[in-house]
Design a protein around this motif. Structure first.
Motif, PDB file in Angstrom:
ATOM      1  N   ASN A 175     -21.812   5.518  24.545  1.00  0.00           N
ATOM      2  CA  ASN A 175     -22.204   6.571  25.458  1.00  0.00           C
ATOM      3  C   ASN A 175     -21.044   6.828  26.607  1.00  0.00           C
ATOM      4  O   ASN A 175     -20.677   5.832  26.964  1.00  0.00           O
ATOM      5  CB  ASN A 175     -23.497   6.191  26.216  1.00  0.00           C
ATOM      6  CG  ASN A 175     -24.045   7.262  27.115  1.00  0.00           C
ATOM      7  OD1 ASN A 175     -23.334   8.339  27.281  1.00  0.00           O
ATOM      8  ND2 ASN A 175     -24.854   6.954  28.046  1.00  0.00           N
ATOM      9  N   PRO A 176     -20.366   7.976  26.519  1.00  0.00           N
ATOM     10  CA  PRO A 176     -20.781   9.446  25.949  1.00  0.00           C
ATOM     11  C   PRO A 176     -20.161   9.649  24.563  1.00  0.00           C
ATOM     12  O   PRO A 176     -20.369  10.981  24.114  1.00  0.00           O
ATOM     13  CB  PRO A 176     -20.608  10.339  27.040  1.00  0.00           C
ATOM     14  CG  PRO A 176     -19.085   9.990  27.293  1.00  0.00           C
ATOM     15  CD  PRO A 176     -19.381   8.236  27.357  1.00  0.00           C
ATOM     16  N   THR A 177     -19.249   9.020  23.924  1.00  0.00           N
ATOM     17  CA  THR A 177     -18.658   9.508  22.967  1.00  0.00           C
ATOM     18  C   THR A 177     -19.322   9.252  21.423  1.00  0.00           C
ATOM     19  O   THR A 177     -18.756  10.129  20.571  1.00  0.00           O
ATOM     20  CB  THR A 177     -17.246   8.852  22.913  1.00  0.00           C
ATOM     21  OG1 THR A 177     -17.620   7.453  22.755  1.00  0.00           O
ATOM     22  CG2 THR A 177     -16.477   9.051  24.083  1.00  0.00           C
ATOM     23  N   GLY A 178     -20.188   8.508  21.290  1.00  0.00           N
ATOM     24  CA  GLY A 178     -20.960   8.276  20.173  1.00  0.00           C
ATOM     25  C   GLY A 178     -19.849   7.791  19.184  1.00  0.00           C
ATOM     26  O   GLY A 178     -20.325   7.475  17.911  1.00  0.00           O
ATOM     27  N   VAL A 179     -18.775   6.879  19.449  1.00  0.00           N
ATOM     28  CA  VAL A 179     -17.993   6.150  19.000  1.00  0.00           C
ATOM     29  C   VAL A 179     -18.441   5.001  18.385  1.00  0.00           C
ATOM     30  O   VAL A 179     -19.053   4.229  19.049  1.00  0.00           O
ATOM     31  CB  VAL A 179     -16.433   5.931  19.572  1.00  0.00           C
ATOM     32  CG1 VAL A 179     -15.442   4.870  19.048  1.00  0.00           C
ATOM     33  CG2 VAL A 179     -15.627   7.250  19.930  1.00  0.00           C
ATOM     34  N   VAL A 180     -18.331   4.576  17.041  1.00  0.00           N
ATOM     35  CA  VAL A 180     -18.678   3.171  16.499  1.00  0.00           C
ATOM     36  C   VAL A 180     -17.619   2.734  16.059  1.00  0.00           C
ATOM     37  O   VAL A 180     -16.624   3.159  15.432  1.00  0.00           O
ATOM     38  CB  VAL A 180     -19.415   3.638  15.199  1.00  0.00           C
ATOM     39  CG1 VAL A 180     -20.132   2.213  14.678  1.00  0.00           C
ATOM     40  CG2 VAL A 180     -20.866   4.386  15.582  1.00  0.00           C
ATOM     41  N   MET A 181     -17.402   1.249  16.771  1.00  0.00           N
ATOM     42  CA  MET A 181     -16.218   0.390  16.632  1.00  0.00           C
ATOM     43  C   MET A 181     -16.539  -0.308  14.988  1.00  0.00           C
ATOM     44  O   MET A 181     -17.694  -0.426  14.668  1.00  0.00           O
ATOM     45  CB  MET A 181     -16.079  -0.731  17.438  1.00  0.00           C
ATOM     46  CG  MET A 181     -15.633  -0.195  18.689  1.00  0.00           C
ATOM     47  SD  MET A 181     -15.688  -1.404  19.987  1.00  0.00           S
ATOM     48  CE  MET A 181     -14.347  -2.656  19.435  1.00  0.00           C
ATOM     49  N   THR A 182     -15.240  -0.330  14.168  1.00  0.00           N
ATOM     50  CA  THR A 182     -15.429  -1.074  12.962  1.00  0.00           C
ATOM     51  C   THR A 182     -15.932  -2.513  13.060  1.00  0.00           C
ATOM     52  O   THR A 182     -15.724  -3.162  14.130  1.00  0.00           O
ATOM     53  CB  THR A 182     -14.213  -0.805  12.197  1.00  0.00           C
ATOM     54  OG1 THR A 182     -13.144  -1.705  12.622  1.00  0.00           O
ATOM     55  CG2 THR A 182     -14.052   0.501  11.748  1.00  0.00           C
ATOM     56  N   ASP A 183     -16.581  -3.278  12.107  1.00  0.00           N
ATOM     57  CA  ASP A 183     -16.770  -4.822  12.319  1.00  0.00           C
ATOM     58  C   ASP A 183     -15.485  -5.534  12.576  1.00  0.00           C
ATOM     59  O   ASP A 183     -15.253  -6.241  13.234  1.00  0.00           O
ATOM     60  CB  ASP A 183     -17.255  -5.255  11.069  1.00  0.00           C
ATOM     61  CG  ASP A 183     -18.822  -4.804  10.708  1.00  0.00           C
ATOM     62  OD1 ASP A 183     -19.398  -4.079  11.995  1.00  0.00           O
ATOM     63  OD2 ASP A 183     -19.639  -4.801   9.920  1.00  0.00           O
ATOM     64  N   ASP A 184     -14.278  -4.978  11.724  1.00  0.00           N
ATOM     65  CA  ASP A 184     -13.074  -5.506  12.020  1.00  0.00           C
ATOM     66  C   ASP A 184     -12.657  -5.478  13.494  1.00  0.00           C
ATOM     67  O   ASP A 184     -12.079  -6.513  14.042  1.00  0.00           O
ATOM     68  CB  ASP A 184     -11.949  -5.011  11.254  1.00  0.00           C
ATOM     69  CG  ASP A 184     -12.159  -5.479   9.789  1.00  0.00           C
ATOM     70  OD1 ASP A 184     -13.135  -6.327   9.512  1.00  0.00           O
ATOM     71  OD2 ASP A 184     -11.547  -5.015   8.918  1.00  0.00           O
ATOM     72  N   LYS A 214     -23.464   0.772   9.082  1.00  0.00           N
ATOM     73  CA  LYS A 214     -24.528  -0.160   9.701  1.00  0.00           C
ATOM     74  C   LYS A 214     -23.810  -1.523  10.420  1.00  0.00           C
ATOM     75  O   LYS A 214     -23.215  -2.378   9.683  1.00  0.00           O
ATOM     76  CB  LYS A 214     -25.557  -0.646   8.709  1.00  0.00           C
ATOM     77  CG  LYS A 214     -26.587  -1.342   9.470  1.00  0.00           C
ATOM     78  CD  LYS A 214     -27.956  -1.962   8.376  1.00  0.00           C
ATOM     79  CE  LYS A 214     -28.741  -2.436   9.079  1.00  0.00           C
ATOM     80  NZ  LYS A 214     -29.434  -3.428   8.213  1.00  0.00           N
ATOM     81  N   PRO A 215     -23.318  -1.431  11.654  1.00  0.00           N
ATOM     82  CA  PRO A 215     -22.542  -2.349  12.371  1.00  0.00           C
ATOM     83  C   PRO A 215     -22.953  -3.855  12.433  1.00  0.00           C
ATOM     84  O   PRO A 215     -24.440  -3.857  12.500  1.00  0.00           O
ATOM     85  CB  PRO A 215     -22.566  -2.070  13.691  1.00  0.00           C
ATOM     86  CG  PRO A 215     -22.886  -0.320  13.818  1.00  0.00           C
ATOM     87  CD  PRO A 215     -23.790  -0.442  12.487  1.00  0.00           C
ATOM     88  N   ALA A 216     -22.357  -4.701  12.585  1.00  0.00           N
ATOM     89  CA  ALA A 216     -22.850  -6.139  12.460  1.00  0.00           C
ATOM     90  C   ALA A 216     -22.896  -6.418  14.116  1.00  0.00           C
ATOM     91  O   ALA A 216     -22.281  -5.578  14.911  1.00  0.00           O
ATOM     92  CB  ALA A 216     -21.651  -7.033  12.028  1.00  0.00           C
ATOM     93  N   THR A 217     -23.886  -7.406  14.448  1.00  0.00           N
ATOM     94  CA  THR A 217     -23.810  -7.727  15.750  1.00  0.00           C
ATOM     95  C   THR A 217     -22.629  -8.642  16.202  1.00  0.00           C
ATOM     96  O   THR A 217     -22.000  -9.444  15.256  1.00  0.00           O
ATOM     97  CB  THR A 217     -25.205  -8.485  16.104  1.00  0.00           C
ATOM     98  OG1 THR A 217     -24.877  -9.184  17.314  1.00  0.00           O
ATOM     99  CG2 THR A 217     -25.144  -9.659  15.184  1.00  0.00           C
ATOM    100  N   ALA A 218     -22.201  -8.316  17.253  1.00  0.00           N
ATOM    101  CA  ALA A 218     -20.944  -9.437  17.913  1.00  0.00           C
ATOM    102  C   ALA A 218     -21.319 -10.742  17.837  1.00  0.00           C
ATOM    103  O   ALA A 218     -20.531 -11.783  17.990  1.00  0.00           O
ATOM    104  CB  ALA A 218     -20.779  -9.124  19.491  1.00  0.00           C
ATOM    105  N   LEU A 219     -22.557 -11.044  17.859  1.00  0.00           N
ATOM    106  CA  LEU A 219     -22.892 -12.559  17.479  1.00  0.00           C
ATOM    107  C   LEU A 219     -22.365 -13.221  16.398  1.00  0.00           C
ATOM    108  O   LEU A 219     -22.275 -14.266  16.201  1.00  0.00           O
ATOM    109  CB  LEU A 219     -24.461 -12.586  17.630  1.00  0.00           C
ATOM    110  CG  LEU A 219     -25.324 -12.244  18.708  1.00  0.00           C
ATOM    111  CD1 LEU A 219     -26.790 -12.175  18.586  1.00  0.00           C
ATOM    112  CD2 LEU A 219     -24.961 -13.429  20.211  1.00  0.00           C
TER     113      LEU A 219
END
Ligand code: PLP
Length: 391
Positions: A175-184, A214-219
């Motif tokens: 928020n606010p950009t809507g950017v999704v980081m890759t899993d890598d 569908k991103p992975a969780t950082a866990l």
């Protein structure tokens, strides 16, 4: 004699509130305003959630205090969600139920950091992170996330600065950009933080609201990361004030003591309702499909010069428009005010999210109805050319 007031809690004002107040005044006077300023779903939670709450209200036990980490069955249910959704094993003992993710941040900051510690976080970003840090005597270290870097925070500049922060806070989708980081990208940053003794907090509140992945969780990538999440966004339960945070072993005890003293426990009836939130993923997915359609309507329908070099909005429900290409270059506060009063469309000036460059940006929330997105695009398209001529 003047009485004492705080010298440290210099929390900046939230300009979105000024927009909300002006909107309320106009509506009270009969105006029909389209709401693109609100960062919350326009739809209620699944019926099963409301039913679970209603039936909990007739149970005597839900009227008392919850324990600090929350009700065990809900913590188990959340752990089952991690297994279903991510294929990730999570020990329910590490999950703390919090009154919204907002308290998850407060607990994390208090448990993991000392006054004066430096915490890296992206700008533009969710303003409460920075404001809460300032209120707690922490030092926010802003990492620019600009169009030139694909709107991802410039970690290389931070690494090259030679001065490691004590902590880092990232959100994906942002928020606010809507950017999704890759899993890598998430894996790399988790590993870098762990190796360098930087405590990472990942805000996964917009998980579920992604349009291309569908991103992975950082866990999945770190044992030392704190993951914060909530029922507010994907689960459409903003006002219920229920969230959760997953802590590494060494923070569990301090977090529990802090939670006992900060809020005793989260509201029990709301936790009972939240138990049913995971029972109907398809109903929730329908909202995500609508957000994607809404985004496309705005991207197609808004004037190109209003969108500028806008962020990709692959997740969450925000479009972060770059208005700096508009003739006469109005600042976002002036433009938002004029657009509200003259076109009847409310949105949030970027200054709340980025004090340095936010005057060039506007945040539009597309969490509303598809009809509203069409009408907002029409209103802005009809109004803008005439307005620009007056500048
Ligand atoms: C990125 C982000 N994190 C956290 C929050 C806080 O949400 P809540 O306290 O409702 O869980 C918000 C609210 O808009 C947000 O945008």
């Amino acid at each position: 004699m003047a009485l004492k007031t705080t010298s440290t809690n210099k929390v900046p004002a939230f300009l979105a509130m000024a927009v909300m107040n002006a909107t309320k005044e106009l509506e009270a006077a009969g105006a029909e305003v389209i709401h693109l300023e609100v960062g919350q779903p326009s739809t209620p939670p699944p019926d099963a959630v409301n039913r679970a709450l209603t039936s909990a209200l007739s149970t005597v036990s839900t009227h008392g205090y919850s324990v600090a980490f929350g009700e065990w069955p809900l913590r188990e249910r959340i752990a089952a969600h991690y297994a279903d959704w991510y294929g990730q094993k999570v020990d329910p003992a590490k999950i703390a139920i919090t009154p919204g993710s907002s308290l998850g941040f407060a607990l994390s900051f208090l448990a993991a950091f000392d006054r004066g510690d430096r915490i890296a976080l992206p700008t533009p970003g969710y303003p409460a992170y920075r404001n809460l840090m300032l209120a707690m005597g922490l030092e926010p270290v802003l990492m620019p996330a600009r169009a030139a870097q694909g709107w991802v925070p410039d970690l290389e500049a931070l690494k090259a600065s030679g001065k490691l922060p004590d902590g880092m806070l990232l959100a994906s989708p942002a928020n606010p950009t809507g950017v999704v980081m890759t899993d890598d990208e998430v894996r790399d940053i988790c590993q870098w933080c762990h190796l360098n003794g930087v405590r990472l907090i990942m805000d996964e509140i917009y998980h579920g609201l992604t349009f291309t992945s569908k991103p992975a969780t950082a866990l999945a990538f770190s044992d030392s990361v704190i993951v914060v999440n909530s029922f507010s966004k994907f689960f459409c339960m903003t006002g219920w004030r229920v969230g959760w945070a997953i802590f590494p072993d060494e923070l569990l005890e301090p977090v529990e003591r802090l939670a006992q003293n900060l809020y005793i426990g989260s509201p029990r009836p709301m936790q009972a309702g939240a138990m049913a939130a995971f029972d109907d993923y398809p109903a929730l997915q329908q909202h995500v499909d609508r957000y994607r359609e809404n985004r496309d309507i705005l991207m197609r329908g808004l004037p190109a010069e209003f969108l500028g070099e806008s962020a990709p909005c692959d997740g969450a429900f925000y479009l972060y428009a770059d208005i700096s290409g508009l003739a006469g270059t109005p600042d976002s506060v002036t433009l938002a005010d004029a657009m509200l009063r003259e076109a009847g469309v409310a949105c949030t000036p970027g200054v709340d999210f980025d004090q340095e460059q936010g005057m060039r940006h506007m945040r539009l929330s597309f969490a509303g109805s598809t009809a509203d997105m069409k009408e907002a695009s029409r209103r802005i398209g009809d109004w803008l050319p005439g307005y620009l001529k007056t500048l």
